[in-house]
Design a protein around this motif. Sequence first.
Motif, PDB file in Angstrom:
ATOM      1  N   SER A  46      -7.498  -7.465   1.196  1.00 59.29           N
ATOM      2  CA  SER A  46      -7.591  -6.047   0.850  1.00 59.29           C
ATOM      3  C   SER A  46      -6.444  -5.259   1.478  1.00 59.29           C
ATOM      4  O   SER A  46      -5.814  -4.426   0.820  1.00 59.29           O
ATOM      5  CB  SER A  46      -8.937  -5.487   1.320  1.00 59.29           C
ATOM      6  N   GLU A  47      -6.176  -5.520   2.733  1.00 63.12           N
ATOM      7  CA  GLU A  47      -5.086  -4.827   3.424  1.00 63.12           C
ATOM      8  C   GLU A  47      -3.744  -5.175   2.788  1.00 63.12           C
ATOM      9  O   GLU A  47      -2.894  -4.309   2.583  1.00 63.12           O
ATOM     10  CB  GLU A  47      -5.082  -5.186   4.915  1.00 63.12           C
ATOM     11  N   SER A  48      -3.584  -6.449   2.454  1.00 63.57           N
ATOM     12  CA  SER A  48      -2.351  -6.893   1.817  1.00 63.57           C
ATOM     13  C   SER A  48      -2.170  -6.193   0.465  1.00 63.57           C
ATOM     14  O   SER A  48      -1.073  -5.722   0.132  1.00 63.57           O
ATOM     15  CB  SER A  48      -2.395  -8.409   1.625  1.00 63.57           C
ATOM     16  N   GLU A  49      -3.259  -6.125  -0.298  1.00 69.58           N
ATOM     17  CA  GLU A  49      -3.195  -5.453  -1.601  1.00 69.58           C
ATOM     18  C   GLU A  49      -2.940  -3.952  -1.430  1.00 69.58           C
ATOM     19  O   GLU A  49      -2.225  -3.345  -2.210  1.00 69.58           O
ATOM     20  CB  GLU A  49      -4.490  -5.685  -2.388  1.00 69.58           C
ATOM     21  N   ARG A  50      -3.562  -3.353  -0.436  1.00 71.05           N
ATOM     22  CA  ARG A  50      -3.360  -1.929  -0.186  1.00 71.05           C
ATOM     23  C   ARG A  50      -1.885  -1.631   0.106  1.00 71.05           C
ATOM     24  O   ARG A  50      -1.329  -0.647  -0.365  1.00 71.05           O
ATOM     25  CB  ARG A  50      -4.224  -1.471   0.991  1.00 71.05           C
ATOM     26  N   LEU A  51      -1.276  -2.531   0.882  1.00 72.43           N
ATOM     27  CA  LEU A  51       0.137  -2.332   1.220  1.00 72.43           C
ATOM     28  C   LEU A  51       1.053  -2.690   0.050  1.00 72.43           C
ATOM     29  O   LEU A  51       2.105  -2.072  -0.129  1.00 72.43           O
ATOM     30  CB  LEU A  51       0.500  -3.169   2.447  1.00 72.43           C
ATOM     31  N   ALA A  52       0.678  -3.668  -0.744  1.00 72.50           N
ATOM     32  CA  ALA A  52       1.531  -4.130  -1.841  1.00 72.50           C
ATOM     33  C   ALA A  52       1.434  -3.221  -3.068  1.00 72.50           C
ATOM     34  O   ALA A  52       2.363  -3.173  -3.878  1.00 72.50           O
ATOM     35  CB  ALA A  52       1.159  -5.560  -2.227  1.00 72.50           C
ATOM     36  N   GLY A  53       0.313  -2.501  -3.215  1.00 74.44           N
ATOM     37  CA  GLY A  53       0.105  -1.658  -4.404  1.00 74.44           C
ATOM     38  C   GLY A  53       1.230  -0.670  -4.649  1.00 74.44           C
ATOM     39  O   GLY A  53       1.808  -0.639  -5.756  1.00 74.44           O
ATOM     40  N   PRO A  54       1.574   0.155  -3.677  1.00 75.31           N
ATOM     41  CA  PRO A  54       2.653   1.127  -3.903  1.00 75.31           C
ATOM     42  C   PRO A  54       3.989   0.448  -4.262  1.00 75.31           C
ATOM     43  O   PRO A  54       4.726   0.958  -5.116  1.00 75.31           O
ATOM     44  CB  PRO A  54       2.767   1.859  -2.567  1.00 75.31           C
ATOM     45  N   GLN A  55       4.264  -0.683  -3.646  1.00 76.00           N
ATOM     46  CA  GLN A  55       5.510  -1.410  -3.962  1.00 76.00           C
ATOM     47  C   GLN A  55       5.486  -1.898  -5.407  1.00 76.00           C
ATOM     48  O   GLN A  55       6.483  -1.793  -6.114  1.00 76.00           O
ATOM     49  CB  GLN A  55       5.690  -2.584  -2.993  1.00 76.00           C
ATOM     50  N   ARG A  56       4.343  -2.416  -5.839  1.00 77.93           N
ATOM     51  CA  ARG A  56       4.226  -2.876  -7.233  1.00 77.93           C
ATOM     52  C   ARG A  56       4.410  -1.710  -8.200  1.00 77.93           C
ATOM     53  O   ARG A  56       5.084  -1.839  -9.219  1.00 77.93           O
ATOM     54  CB  ARG A  56       2.856  -3.521  -7.457  1.00 77.93           C
TER      55      ARG A  56
END
Length: 130
Positions: free
Chosen positions: A78-88
């Motif tokens: 979840s944390e990884s996705e939270r951080l990766a979302g804006p980059q995506r």
Amino acid sequence: EKEEGENQSDLAFLKQNFANLKSEMEKQSKAASKLEGKIAIMNGGLESKHTELFSRLREAYEKHAEALSQLQSFKLLSESERLAGPQRIHLLQADLDQEKEKEKEMQRKYAELMNQVQDSRAKVGVNGTS
């Protein structure tokens, strides 16, 4: 004689006392054996219950440990996705902007080519309508 009679009497008394004590000891021994049997049955039941409960406790502990492990994995994901979302989103927006620019360029080239076709027809004297 008197001493012998007293000895006989003492001997008879001791034999009777010995017999009584032996009888009482046998009764106590039987009672102790019965109690040992009852204790063995109760203890066996308690040991069986202990084994069952310990097994259930171990199983619950293992399930709890597995659930904690999964929770940690999902938190990390979840944390990884939270951080990766804006980059995506940023990368997708950049791709979209690039595609829009390509589309504009292609529309411009198409318009330019259509103008060339019309100019060529006009020079040749061909009317676009037949």
